[in-house]
Write an enzyme that holds these catalytic residues in place. Structure first.
Site, PDB file in Angstrom:
ATOM      1  N   ASN A   1       0.842  -1.196   0.000  1.00 31.27           N
ATOM      2  CA  ASN A   1       0.000   0.000   0.000  1.00 31.27           C
ATOM      3  C   ASN A   1       0.882   1.252   0.000  1.00 31.27           C
ATOM      4  O   ASN A   1       1.674   1.382  -0.951  1.00 31.27           O
ATOM      5  CB  ASN A   1      -1.153  -0.028   1.002  1.00 31.27           C
ATOM      6  CG  ASN A   1      -0.842  -0.225   2.452  1.00 31.27           C
ATOM      7  OD1 ASN A   1      -0.381  -1.266   2.859  1.00 31.27           O
ATOM      8  ND2 ASN A   1      -1.126   0.752   3.276  1.00 31.27           N
ATOM      9  N   ASP A   2       0.768   2.153   0.937  1.00 31.83           N
ATOM     10  CA  ASP A   2       1.377   3.482   0.802  1.00 31.83           C
ATOM     11  C   ASP A   2       2.877   3.496   0.457  1.00 31.83           C
ATOM     12  O   ASP A   2       3.637   2.689   0.995  1.00 31.83           O
ATOM     13  CB  ASP A   2       1.289   4.243   2.140  1.00 31.83           C
ATOM     14  CG  ASP A   2      -0.046   4.096   2.817  1.00 31.83           C
ATOM     15  OD1 ASP A   2      -0.980   3.577   2.215  1.00 31.83           O
ATOM     16  OD2 ASP A   2      -0.140   4.519   3.991  1.00 31.83           O
TER      17      ASP A   2
ATOM     18  N   GLN B   1       4.552   0.187   2.251  1.00 30.08           N
ATOM     19  CA  GLN B   1       3.807  -0.687   3.152  1.00 30.08           C
ATOM     20  C   GLN B   1       3.697  -2.039   2.463  1.00 30.08           C
ATOM     21  O   GLN B   1       3.220  -2.129   1.324  1.00 30.08           O
ATOM     22  CB  GLN B   1       2.423  -0.096   3.426  1.00 30.08           C
ATOM     23  CG  GLN B   1       2.447   1.090   4.360  1.00 30.08           C
ATOM     24  CD  GLN B   1       2.741   0.674   5.792  1.00 30.08           C
ATOM     25  OE1 GLN B   1       1.855   0.242   6.508  1.00 30.08           O
ATOM     26  NE2 GLN B   1       3.981   0.805   6.224  1.00 30.08           N
TER      27      GLN B   1
ATOM     28  N   TRP C   1      -3.865  -7.269   2.697  1.00 26.48           N
ATOM     29  CA  TRP C   1      -3.157  -6.585   3.778  1.00 26.48           C
ATOM     30  C   TRP C   1      -2.906  -7.508   4.966  1.00 26.48           C
ATOM     31  O   TRP C   1      -3.763  -8.309   5.339  1.00 26.48           O
ATOM     32  CB  TRP C   1      -3.979  -5.363   4.233  1.00 26.48           C
ATOM     33  CG  TRP C   1      -3.227  -4.425   5.125  1.00 26.48           C
ATOM     34  CD1 TRP C   1      -2.528  -3.335   4.743  1.00 26.48           C
ATOM     35  CD2 TRP C   1      -3.105  -4.513   6.558  1.00 26.48           C
ATOM     36  NE1 TRP C   1      -1.955  -2.720   5.844  1.00 26.48           N
ATOM     37  CE2 TRP C   1      -2.290  -3.423   6.964  1.00 26.48           C
ATOM     38  CE3 TRP C   1      -3.567  -5.395   7.529  1.00 26.48           C
ATOM     39  CZ2 TRP C   1      -1.960  -3.196   8.293  1.00 26.48           C
ATOM     40  CZ3 TRP C   1      -3.224  -5.172   8.859  1.00 26.48           C
ATOM     41  CH2 TRP C   1      -2.430  -4.077   9.229  1.00 26.48           C
TER      42      TRP C   1
ATOM     43  N   PHE D   1       3.753   0.697  10.442  1.00 24.92           N
ATOM     44  CA  PHE D   1       2.892   1.499   9.573  1.00 24.92           C
ATOM     45  C   PHE D   1       3.706   2.591   8.866  1.00 24.92           C
ATOM     46  O   PHE D   1       4.909   2.711   9.030  1.00 24.92           O
ATOM     47  CB  PHE D   1       1.743   2.101  10.393  1.00 24.92           C
ATOM     48  CG  PHE D   1       0.529   1.194  10.497  1.00 24.92           C
ATOM     49  CD1 PHE D   1       0.635  -0.181  10.343  1.00 24.92           C
ATOM     50  CD2 PHE D   1      -0.736   1.725  10.746  1.00 24.92           C
ATOM     51  CE1 PHE D   1      -0.490  -1.013  10.439  1.00 24.92           C
ATOM     52  CE2 PHE D   1      -1.867   0.914  10.835  1.00 24.92           C
ATOM     53  CZ  PHE D   1      -1.745  -0.459  10.691  1.00 24.92           C
ATOM     54  N   SER D   2       2.979   3.438   8.120  1.00 27.71           N
ATOM     55  CA  SER D   2       3.632   4.387   7.219  1.00 27.71           C
ATOM     56  C   SER D   2       4.517   5.393   7.934  1.00 27.71           C
ATOM     57  O   SER D   2       4.310   5.730   9.104  1.00 27.71           O
ATOM     58  CB  SER D   2       2.584   5.126   6.407  1.00 27.71           C
ATOM     59  OG  SER D   2       2.126   4.260   5.404  1.00 27.71           O
TER      60      SER D   2
ATOM     61  N   ARG E   1      -0.718   8.616  13.490  1.00 27.29           N
ATOM     62  CA  ARG E   1       0.192   7.882  12.598  1.00 27.29           C
ATOM     63  C   ARG E   1       0.749   8.684  11.421  1.00 27.29           C
ATOM     64  O   ARG E   1       0.342   9.783  11.142  1.00 27.29           O
ATOM     65  CB  ARG E   1      -0.514   6.638  12.063  1.00 27.29           C
ATOM     66  CG  ARG E   1      -1.821   6.884  11.318  1.00 27.29           C
ATOM     67  CD  ARG E   1      -2.432   5.523  10.932  1.00 27.29           C
ATOM     68  NE  ARG E   1      -3.730   5.661  10.312  1.00 27.29           N
ATOM     69  CZ  ARG E   1      -4.894   5.657  10.979  1.00 27.29           C
ATOM     70  NH1 ARG E   1      -4.903   5.526  12.285  1.00 27.29           N
ATOM     71  NH2 ARG E   1      -6.023   5.794  10.319  1.00 27.29           N
ATOM     72  N   ASP E   2       1.686   8.000  10.740  1.00 25.68           N
ATOM     73  CA  ASP E   2       2.240   8.403   9.438  1.00 25.68           C
ATOM     74  C   ASP E   2       3.104   9.664   9.511  1.00 25.68           C
ATOM     75  O   ASP E   2       2.855  10.649   8.811  1.00 25.68           O
ATOM     76  CB  ASP E   2       1.108   8.587   8.405  1.00 25.68           C
ATOM     77  CG  ASP E   2       0.136   7.410   8.373  1.00 25.68           C
ATOM     78  OD1 ASP E   2       0.567   6.308   8.754  1.00 25.68           O
ATOM     79  OD2 ASP E   2      -1.027   7.600   8.004  1.00 25.68           O
TER      80      ASP E   2
HETATM   81  C1  FRU Z   1      -3.037   4.653   4.695  1.00 22.61           C
HETATM   82  C2  FRU Z   1      -2.782   3.808   5.918  1.00 22.61           C
HETATM   83  C3  FRU Z   1      -1.892   4.559   6.900  1.00 22.61           C
HETATM   84  C4  FRU Z   1      -1.253   3.470   7.687  1.00 22.61           C
HETATM   85  C5  FRU Z   1      -1.072   2.401   6.644  1.00 22.61           C
HETATM   86  C6  FRU Z   1      -1.209   0.986   7.151  1.00 22.61           C
HETATM   87  O1  FRU Z   1      -3.322   3.918   3.557  1.00 22.61           O
HETATM   88  O2  FRU Z   1      -4.007   3.418   6.510  1.00 22.61           O
HETATM   89  O3  FRU Z   1      -2.601   5.497   7.696  1.00 22.61           O
HETATM   90  O4  FRU Z   1      -0.053   3.870   8.265  1.00 22.61           O
HETATM   91  O5  FRU Z   1      -2.040   2.642   5.633  1.00 22.61           O
HETATM   92  O6  FRU Z   1      -0.822   0.072   6.202  1.00 22.61           O
END
Ligand code: FRU
Length: 493
Positions: free
Chosen positions: A38-39, A55, A63, A98-99, A164-165
């Protein structure tokens, strides 16, 4: 002992990654070595090369507790795969690494800043904190004092389960690192929290740059904050958005808050809010600044809502967009593919002044699924052209269309006939500037995706299309009188 999860992931990707045949992947878009992506994370420069993490869950095409996959590049187009960088192996990140983001430290080490998740989603134990790992561009050690920021550092009521992130940058004038992260505050919607650090390890809270106030979705994920020309841009990916005209769509969306930044007060003043992409698949973008001063953005080319709909036989799921350059021209934010892509153009095919026809028309040597094609469309006289459609990835069974409707002032992307066997949204429209029926469409296709850059990047539409590859026809059709030019290149590495 600590490294077991990472060693396991590295062995797994080494064994299984090679089983994905080159023709099963896009040519110049990033995909995971194996499994789920993902991200984009840690999009940054390290020792003169562009590093990009993502990710990653190698063990499934869906996921799972995320790792960080890793690649590097000299030009944003040709990527070299590196072994997985991080795995969930500590109590503070056992539910997922996570991100986050990355930066080169003055002493030459690379710092990764990410969100550690502990406790399952939607349980009272769920806790998200900001953590650090340090490495040499390939191997990383988690910092012994993790986590380095917790929700308790924010002096107002907020939810530790939604924090997060972190996106990190260095500010030369202030001789400090800064990081912006998403947080859910008391009104249950998002905010972008700013933190600073002198050394990258010890962090303190600075301010909230902006609040959602339940106006733009709920939780704000993946914030990024930077100055571009005279403006400051805060990009966030809100969850649970409500649609507004053609500008914003329901669900997970991406918005760009454009305003001014008073650096000494750390105060961001929002002036307007724009959409970044009008396609069906675009989320969680992240940017970096190149040494020659360009702001480059890359995003996950997927929508969360449809991300589980991929064939069970697939070996990978998820890809990133082409890297794009952001500029401001006459107060307008423009996004265009990085100029480095031009070096990969081959076999030019140019057709000029083609008269528009009502029936679908093919042009000599204009077909394919991996290409860079610009179509400039002109009405014969003002307003004589009502509609112009380009059908791509087409054969008798399939096609995906891009339709410019000069009367409505829209471009519609439609993948209804791309072979997708699910009841999902297949069309999306972008509003376009009135140029008396004139329009320019630059289309990038890379086997499983179509990215459309409208009027030199005034709007972008990014979408995946998993149409069988033998559907590679391109047809043009129109309602009204006009002309068009086509400039088409194959793209190969
Ligand atoms: C965005 C997200 C982030 C998180 C990640 C988890 O797509 O939900 O907020 O860190 O993906 O994989």
């Amino acid at each position: 002992m600590k490294q077991t999860a990472l060693v396991k992931a590295r062995i797994f990707e080494e064994e299984h990654g090679a089983q994905v045949l080159p023709q099963e992947r896009p040519v110049f878009h990033v995909t995971p070595t194996i499994g789920w992506l993902n991200d984009p994370n840690g999009f940054s420069i390290y020792k003169g090369e562009y590093h990009l993490f993502y990710q990653y869950y190698p063990y499934d095409i869906h996921w799972g507790p995320t790792h960080w996959g890793h690649l590097k590049s000299k030009d944003f187009i040709k990527w070299e795969r590196l072994p997985a960088a991080l795995a969930p192996d500590s109590d503070y990140d056992i539910q997922g690494v996570f991100s986050g983001s990355a930066i080169e430290l003055p002493d030459g080490r690379q710092l990764l800043m990410y969100t550690g998740v502990r406790g399952k989603d939607n349980t009272p134990e769920c806790h998200q904190t900001q953590c650090i790992a340090i490495g040499d561009g390939t191997n990383y050690q988690k910092y012994e004092k993790n986590p380095v920021i917790t929700a308790d550092d924010i002096p107002e009521p907020c939810f530790a389960k939604d924090f997060r992130d972190p996106k990190i940058w260095w500010d030369e004038e202030e001789a400090s690192f800064f990081a912006v992260a998403g947080i859910r505050v008391a009104d249950e919607s998002g905010a972008a929290a700013l933190f600073s650090s002198k050394d990258g390890f010890s962090w303190s809270y600075v301010t909230i740059l902006d609040y959602c106030r339940n106006e733009y979705g709920k939780m704000w994920e993946c914030p990024d904050f930077f100055e571009l020309g005279e403006k400051a841009l805060l990009i966030v990916s809100p969850q649970e958005m409500l649609a507004e005209d053609l500008k914003f769509h329901n669900g997970n969306d991406v918005i760009c808050l454009i305003g001014k930044y008073n650096k000494s007060e750390h105060q961001f003043t929002r002036e307007r809010v724009e959409a970044l992409d009008y396609g069906l698949d675009f989320y969680a973008p992240q940017t970096l600044k190149t040494p020659d001063g360009r702001r480059i953005l890359i995003a996950w080319m997927q929508s969360w809502e449809t991300s589980h709909l991929c064939p069970n036989s697939a070996k990978w799921n998820g890809m990133l967009t082409i890297a794009r350059e952001l500029t401001f021209v006459n107060g307008k934010l423009l996004q265009n593919p990085v100029r480095e892509l031009l070096a990969y153009r081959k076999d030019p095919v140019i057709h000029q002044n083609i008269a528009c026809k009502q029936q679908a028309t093919a042009l000599p040597k204009v077909s394919g699924r991996v290409l860079d094609m610009t179509v400039n469309i002109y009405p014969a006289e003002e307003h004589t052209l009502k509609r112009f459609t380009i059908r791509l990835a087409a054969n008798e069974d399939y096609h995906t269309s891009i339709t410019y409707d000069a009367q409505l002032g829209t471009v519609c992307f439609d993948r209804t006939y791309s072979g997708f066997r699910y009841n999902i949204i297949t069309k999306r429209e972008a509003p376009v500037r009135d140029q008396k029926g004139k329009i320019s469409l630059r289309i990038l296709m890379d086997r499983f995706s179509i990215e459309v850059f409208i009027n030199n990047g005034e709007q972008v539409m990014s979408s995946t299309v998993y149409t069988p590859q033998e559907a590679d026809g391109i047809f043009f059709e129109a309602d009204g009188n006009g002309y068009f030019d086509v400039e088409k290149y194959e793209l190969s590495l």
